[in-house]
Scaffold this motif. Structure first.
Motif: not given
Length: 154
Positions: A39-41, A97-99, A104-106, A136-154
């Motif tokens: 959606d952001l992209k 950082v996302a906050t 900044a977007v505002t 700013d929007l690209q910086n937010m999109i780049n945060m997708e790479e930081t998501i650690d699925f090992s913290l939420v996947e069983l």
């Protein structure tokens, strides 16, 4: 004071409060993350996304159109789309950082809007803020790479 008013206040105070239903938290899954960041992209890169709409209106010197669009775009982009993506981040520092990125977007949108007001129309300055919005929007999109699925996947 009026007795019936006092009786009404008393009945409200004595009524047991119903707990508010908590909003269901969206699970952090690969599918939800992909959807949120897509959606952001879309907003950043698609010819029908918000960035392209603002750009085309600035290019056409349609400053009334810019103001009309940006009026509701903060809610749509920052609160809805960026807010959803932020909730899916797994790192609390990244959420902070996302906050800040959302704030900044505002301010980017305020800058675009301010330079589109009657008597203050300035395409060069509106484009400057639009480019900051892109960053700013690209910086937010780049945060997708930081998501650690090992913290939420069983």
């Amino acid at each position: 004071l009026n007795k019936s008013f006092m009786a009404g206040v008393a009945s409200v105070l004595m009524t047991s409060a119903q707990p508010a239903l908590a909003k269901e938290k969206e699970p952090i899954t690969r599918e939800n993350v992909a959807s949120a960041f897509a959606d952001l992209k879309f907003e950043l890169n698609d010819p029908n996304g918000g960035i392209a709409i603002i750009q085309s209106r600035i290019d056409a010197n349609d400053f009334a159109g810019v103001m009309d669009f940006t009026k509701d775009y903060d809610l749509e982009l920052r609160k809805k789309r960026m807010g959803r993506a932020k909730k899916l981040l797994t790192n609390n520092a990244q959420k902070e950082v996302a906050t800040m990125t959302g704030n900044a977007v505002t301010f980017d949108l305020i800058g675009i809007n301010r330079n589109s007001r009657p008597g203050q129309e300035n395409a060069e300055k509106a484009n400057k803020y639009l480019n900051e919005l892109r960053t700013d929007l690209q910086n937010m999109i780049n945060m997708e790479e930081t998501i650690d699925f090992s913290l939420v996947e069983l």
